[in-house]
Design a protein around this motif. Structure first.
Motif, short mmCIF file in Angstrom:
data_model
loop_
_atom_site.label_atom_id
_atom_site.label_comp_id
_atom_site.label_asym_id
_atom_site.label_seq_id
_atom_site.Cartn_x
_atom_site.Cartn_y
_atom_site.Cartn_z
N CYS A 83 42.02 38.15 39.19
CA CYS A 83 42.37 38.79 40.47
C CYS A 83 41.24 39.71 40.91
O CYS A 83 40.77 40.55 40.14
N CYS A 98 42.94 43.56 41.07
CA CYS A 98 43.41 44.32 39.90
C CYS A 98 42.87 43.79 38.57
O CYS A 98 43.14 44.37 37.53
N GLY A 138 46.56 40.09 45.34
CA GLY A 138 45.12 39.93 45.58
C GLY A 138 44.67 38.48 45.40
O GLY A 138 45.38 37.67 44.79
N CYS A 182 47.43 36.63 43.21
CA CYS A 182 47.86 37.40 42.03
C CYS A 182 49.35 37.73 42.09
O CYS A 182 49.83 38.26 43.10
N CYS A 206 49.68 41.88 42.30
CA CYS A 206 49.30 42.73 43.43
C CYS A 206 49.04 41.94 44.72
O CYS A 206 48.72 42.54 45.74
ZN ZN Z 1 46.05 41.52 41.12
#
Ligand code: ZN
Ligand code: ADP
Length: 216
Positions: free
Chosen positions: A132, A135, A157, A152, A155
């Motif tokens: 990711c 994160c 991402g 992800c 999060c």
């Molecule tokens: Zn993430």
């Protein structure tokens, strides 16, 4: 419970994945030199530009730079609760420096967890690895898929493939591991700190085994 822990093992053995599980379960500060360098690269700092020139080829970032970074991080207050070093030390000079640092801040290393994994599996894991961007959470295109492709779970991402996760750079990383990092296992064995685990058992079982060892 053992705190102040080092995670060792070749690239792809699962240090990062295990570190994230242990961090949550045992409330330790996760210190990944690889993540710190990748953050610096993303932020395009001076450190990042320097680190990228080594990392992208699979080479190690010079000891003085890496040691300085870890020293600063370990001296911070949150590490008093216990820390999990992931990807450091990787050379004898780093191990010796860590010994000094740990003494000077009165936070001695209490366990060194070594993850064993065969080469064929390392190549399979690294070539399918996705990370990711926001994160740093690790995934694998076959064995650790996110719920939504390319996104992800934690999060939201975007997932990407690391620049050093290619065949050529991996070969160089494995060579550095064998010549510079693997000898550290003996260093920690002599200190009576080393405990090895087979990382082929799968991430949940590995986590159970390591966390019950650390809780003893
Ligand atoms: Zn993430
Ligand atoms: P992996 O364990 O999969 O190789 P890391 O994220 O730990 O990945 O490290 C990525 C790269 O960052 C390494 O190949 C190296 O170039 C650099 N690096 C990380 N930790 C260190 C260290 N302790 N000393 C020197 N270079 C490091």
């Amino acid at each position: 419970m053992k705190k102040n822990i080092i995670l060792m093992g070749p690239p792809g053995a699962g240090k990062g994945t295990l570190a994230k599980q242990l961090k949550e379960a045992l409330n330790l500060v996760h210190i990944s030199t690889g993540d710190m360098f990748r953050e610096a690269i993303k932020a395009q700092t001076e450190l990042g530009v320097l680190a990228a020139s080594y990392i992208n080829k699979g080479d190690l970032v010079p000891d003085d730079v890496t040691i300085g970074l870890v020293k600063e991080r370990l001296s911070q207050k949150d590490c008093e609760a216990g820390f999990l070093l992931d990807g450091f030390p990787r050379t004898l000079a780093q191990a010796e420096a860590l010994d000094e640092i740990a003494k000077s801040i009165s936070r001695p290393i209490e366990a060194v967890i070594n993850l064993d994994c065969d080469n064929e599996e390392l190549v399979r894991r690294i070539s399918g690895r996705r990370v990711c961007k926001d994160c740093g959470a690790p995934y694998h295109v076959v064995t650790m898929k996110p719920k939504v492709e390319g996104v992800c779970d934690l999060c939201g991402g975007p997932l990407f493939q690391r620049k050093d996760d290619n065949e050529e750079a991996l070969k160089v990383r494995l060579e550095h591991y064998v010549s510079e990092t693997k000898p550290l296992l003996d260093f920690y064995k002599k200190l009576g700190l080393l405990e090895s685990f087979n990382s082929l058992v799968g991430k949940e079982e590995l986590f159970d085994e390591v966390s019950s060892y650390l809780k003893k």
